[in-house]
Write a protein that holds these residues in place. Structure first.
Motif, PDB file in Angstrom:
ATOM      1  N   MET A   8       2.819  39.437 -16.399  1.00  0.00           N
ATOM      2  CA  MET A   8       1.726  38.444 -15.925  1.00  0.00           C
ATOM      3  C   MET A   8       1.875  37.205 -16.621  1.00  0.00           C
ATOM      4  O   MET A   8       1.590  37.261 -18.207  1.00  0.00           O
ATOM      5  CB  MET A   8       0.100  39.097 -16.188  1.00  0.00           C
ATOM      6  N   GLU A   9       2.312  36.358 -15.958  1.00  0.00           N
ATOM      7  CA  GLU A   9       2.610  34.948 -16.654  1.00  0.00           C
ATOM      8  C   GLU A   9       1.417  34.265 -17.335  1.00  0.00           C
ATOM      9  O   GLU A   9       1.623  33.633 -18.291  1.00  0.00           O
ATOM     10  CB  GLU A   9       3.196  33.964 -15.783  1.00  0.00           C
ATOM     11  N   ALA A  10       0.263  34.346 -16.564  1.00  0.00           N
ATOM     12  CA  ALA A  10      -1.149  33.868 -17.166  1.00  0.00           C
ATOM     13  C   ALA A  10      -0.979  32.061 -17.364  1.00  0.00           C
ATOM     14  O   ALA A  10      -1.466  31.996 -18.622  1.00  0.00           O
ATOM     15  CB  ALA A  10      -1.486  34.469 -18.378  1.00  0.00           C
ATOM     16  N   HIS A  11      -0.245  31.499 -16.625  1.00  0.00           N
ATOM     17  CA  HIS A  11      -0.378  29.764 -16.653  1.00  0.00           C
ATOM     18  C   HIS A  11      -1.910  29.618 -15.987  1.00  0.00           C
ATOM     19  O   HIS A  11      -2.028  29.755 -15.330  1.00  0.00           O
ATOM     20  CB  HIS A  11       0.682  29.308 -15.913  1.00  0.00           C
ATOM     21  N   PHE A  12      -2.808  29.205 -17.177  1.00  0.00           N
ATOM     22  CA  PHE A  12      -3.912  28.644 -16.658  1.00  0.00           C
ATOM     23  C   PHE A  12      -4.158  27.312 -16.882  1.00  0.00           C
ATOM     24  O   PHE A  12      -3.486  26.466 -17.409  1.00  0.00           O
ATOM     25  CB  PHE A  12      -5.155  29.337 -17.513  1.00  0.00           C
ATOM     26  N   PHE A  13      -5.052  26.492 -15.835  1.00  0.00           N
ATOM     27  CA  PHE A  13      -5.586  24.986 -16.187  1.00  0.00           C
ATOM     28  C   PHE A  13      -6.958  25.282 -15.985  1.00  0.00           C
ATOM     29  O   PHE A  13      -7.668  26.077 -15.298  1.00  0.00           O
ATOM     30  CB  PHE A  13      -4.914  24.274 -15.011  1.00  0.00           C
ATOM     31  N   ILE A  14      -7.635  24.367 -16.779  1.00  0.00           N
ATOM     32  CA  ILE A  14      -9.138  24.144 -16.743  1.00  0.00           C
ATOM     33  C   ILE A  14      -9.423  22.836 -16.092  1.00  0.00           C
ATOM     34  O   ILE A  14      -8.797  21.720 -16.290  1.00  0.00           O
ATOM     35  CB  ILE A  14      -9.721  24.089 -18.269  1.00  0.00           C
ATOM     36  N   HIS A  15     -10.313  23.117 -15.011  1.00  0.00           N
ATOM     37  CA  HIS A  15     -10.745  21.764 -14.338  1.00  0.00           C
ATOM     38  C   HIS A  15     -11.683  21.000 -15.157  1.00  0.00           C
ATOM     39  O   HIS A  15     -12.476  21.357 -16.212  1.00  0.00           O
ATOM     40  CB  HIS A  15     -11.588  22.305 -13.008  1.00  0.00           C
ATOM     41  N   ASN A  16     -11.705  19.543 -14.946  1.00  0.00           N
ATOM     42  CA  ASN A  16     -12.754  18.668 -15.300  1.00  0.00           C
ATOM     43  C   ASN A  16     -14.122  19.173 -14.460  1.00  0.00           C
ATOM     44  O   ASN A  16     -14.228  20.002 -13.693  1.00  0.00           O
ATOM     45  CB  ASN A  16     -12.706  17.387 -14.717  1.00  0.00           C
ATOM     46  N   ASP A  17     -15.140  18.960 -14.996  1.00  0.00           N
ATOM     47  CA  ASP A  17     -16.380  19.289 -14.463  1.00  0.00           C
ATOM     48  C   ASP A  17     -16.537  18.866 -12.907  1.00  0.00           C
ATOM     49  O   ASP A  17     -17.309  19.553 -12.059  1.00  0.00           O
ATOM     50  CB  ASP A  17     -17.657  18.648 -15.163  1.00  0.00           C
ATOM     51  N   ASP A  18     -15.965  17.790 -12.447  1.00  0.00           N
ATOM     52  CA  ASP A  18     -15.894  17.467 -10.977  1.00  0.00           C
ATOM     53  C   ASP A  18     -14.786  18.213 -10.176  1.00  0.00           C
ATOM     54  O   ASP A  18     -14.826  17.793  -8.966  1.00  0.00           O
ATOM     55  CB  ASP A  18     -15.769  15.709 -11.053  1.00  0.00           C
ATOM     56  N   HIS A  61       3.936  27.106  -5.808  1.00  0.00           N
ATOM     57  CA  HIS A  61       3.873  27.651  -7.244  1.00  0.00           C
ATOM     58  C   HIS A  61       3.086  26.341  -8.077  1.00  0.00           C
ATOM     59  O   HIS A  61       3.528  25.349  -8.248  1.00  0.00           O
ATOM     60  CB  HIS A  61       5.042  27.711  -7.848  1.00  0.00           C
ATOM     61  N   LYS A  62       1.773  26.450  -7.876  1.00  0.00           N
ATOM     62  CA  LYS A  62       0.932  25.629  -8.990  1.00  0.00           C
ATOM     63  C   LYS A  62       1.230  25.605 -10.435  1.00  0.00           C
ATOM     64  O   LYS A  62       1.740  26.897 -10.738  1.00  0.00           O
ATOM     65  CB  LYS A  62      -0.615  26.078  -8.743  1.00  0.00           C
ATOM     66  N   LEU A  63       1.095  24.667 -11.125  1.00  0.00           N
ATOM     67  CA  LEU A  63       1.478  24.810 -12.481  1.00  0.00           C
ATOM     68  C   LEU A  63       0.206  25.255 -13.432  1.00  0.00           C
ATOM     69  O   LEU A  63      -0.360  24.741 -13.865  1.00  0.00           O
ATOM     70  CB  LEU A  63       2.006  23.547 -13.035  1.00  0.00           C
ATOM     71  N   GLY A  64       0.096  26.590 -13.054  1.00  0.00           N
ATOM     72  CA  GLY A  64      -1.113  27.310 -13.267  1.00  0.00           C
ATOM     73  C   GLY A  64      -2.147  27.697 -12.407  1.00  0.00           C
ATOM     74  O   GLY A  64      -1.984  27.333 -11.168  1.00  0.00           O
ATOM     75  N   ASP A  86       2.541  22.052 -28.356  1.00  0.00           N
ATOM     76  CA  ASP A  86       2.466  21.113 -27.215  1.00  0.00           C
ATOM     77  C   ASP A  86       3.499  20.230 -26.820  1.00  0.00           C
ATOM     78  O   ASP A  86       3.882  19.906 -25.783  1.00  0.00           O
ATOM     79  CB  ASP A  86       0.932  20.281 -27.418  1.00  0.00           C
ATOM     80  N   LYS A  87       4.041  19.703 -27.787  1.00  0.00           N
ATOM     81  CA  LYS A  87       5.260  18.554 -27.623  1.00  0.00           C
ATOM     82  C   LYS A  87       6.306  19.221 -26.749  1.00  0.00           C
ATOM     83  O   LYS A  87       7.086  18.574 -26.530  1.00  0.00           O
ATOM     84  CB  LYS A  87       5.422  18.059 -29.126  1.00  0.00           C
ATOM     85  N   TYR A  88       6.596  20.531 -26.870  1.00  0.00           N
ATOM     86  CA  TYR A  88       7.900  21.123 -26.242  1.00  0.00           C
ATOM     87  C   TYR A  88       7.291  22.111 -25.174  1.00  0.00           C
ATOM     88  O   TYR A  88       8.189  22.745 -24.661  1.00  0.00           O
ATOM     89  CB  TYR A  88       8.403  22.156 -27.221  1.00  0.00           C
ATOM     90  N   SER A  89       6.178  21.945 -24.653  1.00  0.00           N
ATOM     91  CA  SER A  89       5.565  22.775 -23.528  1.00  0.00           C
ATOM     92  C   SER A  89       6.067  22.104 -22.227  1.00  0.00           C
ATOM     93  O   SER A  89       6.235  20.823 -22.078  1.00  0.00           O
ATOM     94  CB  SER A  89       4.167  22.645 -23.446  1.00  0.00           C
ATOM     95  N   TRP A  90       6.571  22.987 -21.456  1.00  0.00           N
ATOM     96  CA  TRP A  90       6.862  22.378 -19.942  1.00  0.00           C
ATOM     97  C   TRP A  90       6.029  21.960 -19.111  1.00  0.00           C
ATOM     98  O   TRP A  90       6.219  21.219 -17.893  1.00  0.00           O
ATOM     99  CB  TRP A  90       7.468  23.575 -19.243  1.00  0.00           C
ATOM    100  N   ARG A  91       4.544  22.173 -19.665  1.00  0.00           N
ATOM    101  CA  ARG A  91       3.418  21.487 -19.038  1.00  0.00           C
ATOM    102  C   ARG A  91       2.918  20.481 -19.821  1.00  0.00           C
ATOM    103  O   ARG A  91       2.919  20.305 -20.934  1.00  0.00           O
ATOM    104  CB  ARG A  91       2.292  22.703 -19.031  1.00  0.00           C
ATOM    105  N   THR A  92       2.269  19.568 -18.915  1.00  0.00           N
ATOM    106  CA  THR A  92       1.248  18.578 -19.720  1.00  0.00           C
ATOM    107  C   THR A  92      -0.161  19.465 -19.914  1.00  0.00           C
ATOM    108  O   THR A  92      -0.337  20.481 -19.398  1.00  0.00           O
ATOM    109  CB  THR A  92       0.676  17.190 -18.888  1.00  0.00           C
ATOM    110  N   GLY A  93      -1.167  18.605 -20.648  1.00  0.00           N
ATOM    111  CA  GLY A  93      -2.631  19.257 -20.885  1.00  0.00           C
ATOM    112  C   GLY A  93      -2.484  20.151 -21.886  1.00  0.00           C
ATOM    113  O   GLY A  93      -3.584  20.761 -22.150  1.00  0.00           O
ATOM    114  N   GLU A  94      -2.004  19.833 -23.035  1.00  0.00           N
ATOM    115  CA  GLU A  94      -1.839  20.426 -24.443  1.00  0.00           C
ATOM    116  C   GLU A  94      -2.354  22.010 -24.320  1.00  0.00           C
ATOM    117  O   GLU A  94      -3.252  22.400 -24.659  1.00  0.00           O
ATOM    118  CB  GLU A  94      -3.080  19.592 -25.041  1.00  0.00           C
ATOM    119  N   PRO A  95      -1.271  22.787 -23.988  1.00  0.00           N
ATOM    120  CA  PRO A  95      -1.778  24.227 -23.495  1.00  0.00           C
ATOM    121  C   PRO A  95      -1.464  24.963 -24.821  1.00  0.00           C
ATOM    122  O   PRO A  95      -1.873  26.186 -24.330  1.00  0.00           O
ATOM    123  CB  PRO A  95      -0.534  24.510 -22.281  1.00  0.00           C
ATOM    124  N   ASP A  96      -0.904  24.685 -25.640  1.00  0.00           N
ATOM    125  CA  ASP A  96      -0.440  25.722 -26.686  1.00  0.00           C
ATOM    126  C   ASP A  96      -1.034  25.994 -28.063  1.00  0.00           C
ATOM    127  O   ASP A  96      -2.292  25.144 -28.169  1.00  0.00           O
ATOM    128  CB  ASP A  96       1.053  25.429 -27.246  1.00  0.00           C
TER     129      ASP A  96
END
Length: 395
Positions: free
Chosen positions: A259-269, A282-285, A357-367
């Protein structure tokens, strides 16, 4: 079995790797890395800023669970701090890109194992277990492969030859393989659960063929189907459950699911910067599960089939670097790890896709670590969960 440097003949590159390994330990012995006041997490933690930074891999031993990460050959070569933390914190390493078709097969005639060999040798020198990634994927293949589109016999021969060559080279050195990667649709379409790509439907039995081929070469390696977006019970996890159950009934050697478990957290809006798509669907999360009991129930039904579960590529992207979102990010790491530990050791590995974070394939400081290698609240959430959870005992 995973070989260490001590039981392998060291060539020139092996000596270089050993030099890197020893250099990273000089002045920074295991368990002696200290973090500054600026690196303190933004929430309360049982680990004082005056104490040594704990090692996640040590805390996970009592559960017989790997704490893993993807690692990249170019970062190992150029960044000593990256190597030091990689060696200190993680018991399992997956070559991020080095063992994929794009790296190993620059052209049809050539097998280039340089980077794949390099990452494996570095892991072995540090006595880390290696997870292979991957031998069959519908995207990110070398351009030359496209000329065989819809040529069933040629593609079948190419796939078997590739699996055979790579499998024999690393037999006995790779604990498990993300063997077939991201093949299932979300949601299912047109009466099938497999994506149309260079391999399918040209090779109708692509999944079974791939697993049987590698198993005939290396019976010691555990073989995993790996995918994203099926952490909860949904149409995709239903399709994957049906697929692996059928494989087991047909005696196809599948040992677990990733299970890859790439997640993203939404803004409140409800907005988020990473909702763009790649590869069609394929969403990036995936959005953070609204109900973590659905994740637990999903784990249980795969484990009831006798399959291991590995968290293979976890990261959690946040919309901004604030105390609020850093704590929400930490909660996601904590919640998923708690479920994994509940089923340990059948949930055998908790792995991130990179760790800084600086080497992640994603933006959003995921690590776990920020751009300056300072541990974030999610690191301490994982450490605290490992430290305070009591292993489940059968009987």
């Amino acid at each position: 079995m995973v070989y260490t440097a001590s039981c392998r003949t060291m060539n020139f590159e092996g000596l270089v790797l050993a030099g890197i390994f020893l250099a990273t330990q000089h002045g920074a012995a295991f368990g002696q890395h200290r973090y500054s006041e600026a690196a303190q997490p933004s929430h309360n933690t049982p680990f004082s800023p005056d104490a040594s930074l704990v090692r996640l891999k040590d805390l996970a031993r009592k559960f017989d669970v790997f704490i893993g990460t993807a690692s990249n050959a170019q970062y190992i070569r150029r960044d000593k701090e990256y190597v030091r933390i990689l060696n200190e914190q993680f018991s399992l390493v997956t070559p991020e890109n080095a063992c994929k078709w794009t790296a190993i097969r620059p052209n049809e005639e050539t097998f280039d194992f340089t980077d794949c060999d390099f990452v494996l040798a570095m892991a072995e020198a540090n006595q880390q277990t290696v997870r292979g990634h991957n031998l069959c994927w519908g995207i990110h293949n070398p351009d030359w492969l496209a000329k065989y589109d819809k040529n069933s016999s040629a593609l079948r021969s190419l796939l078997v030859d590739h699996i055979t060559r790579v499998g024999k080279r690393y037999a006995g050195r790779v604990y498990s393989w993300d063997f077939v990667n991201e093949a299932v649709l979300k949601p299912t379409e047109n009466g099938t659960y497999l994506k149309t790509n260079v391999w399918y439907p040209a090779i109708p039995d692509i999944i079974d063929l791939a697993f049987k081929t590698i198993h005939s070469i290396d019976r010691s390696a555990k073989l995993f189907y790996n995918d994203y977006g099926y952490e909860v019970i949904n149409s995709k996890s239903d399709a994957i459950h049906r697929m692996v159950k059928t494989m087991l009934l047909n005696n196809v050697p599948v040992h677990g699911i990733g299970m890859e478990a790439h997640f993203f957290i939404h803004n409140d809006d409800g907005s988020h910067t990473e909702e763009r798509l790649i590869d069609g669907d394929h969403k990036l999360g995936s959005p953070v599960p609204a109900d973590w009991s659905s994740v637990e129930d999903n784990f249980r039904r795969f484990i009831d089939l006798g399959l291991e579960i590995h968290i293979t590529e976890m990261d959690v992207s946040i919309p901004s670097i604030t105390k609020y979102f850093l704590e929400k990010q930490a909660d996601v790491y904590r919640n998923l790890l708690k479920i994994c530990l509940k089923f340990a050791p059948m949930c055998k590995s908790f792995e991130t896709w990179e760790f800084v974070d600086k080497y992640s394939w994603r933006t959003g400081e995921p690590d776990y670590f920020d751009d300056n290698y300072k541990p974030k609240p999610c690191f301490f959430a994982v450490a605290d969960t490992l430290n305070t959870t009591v292993p489940v005992t059968n009987g």
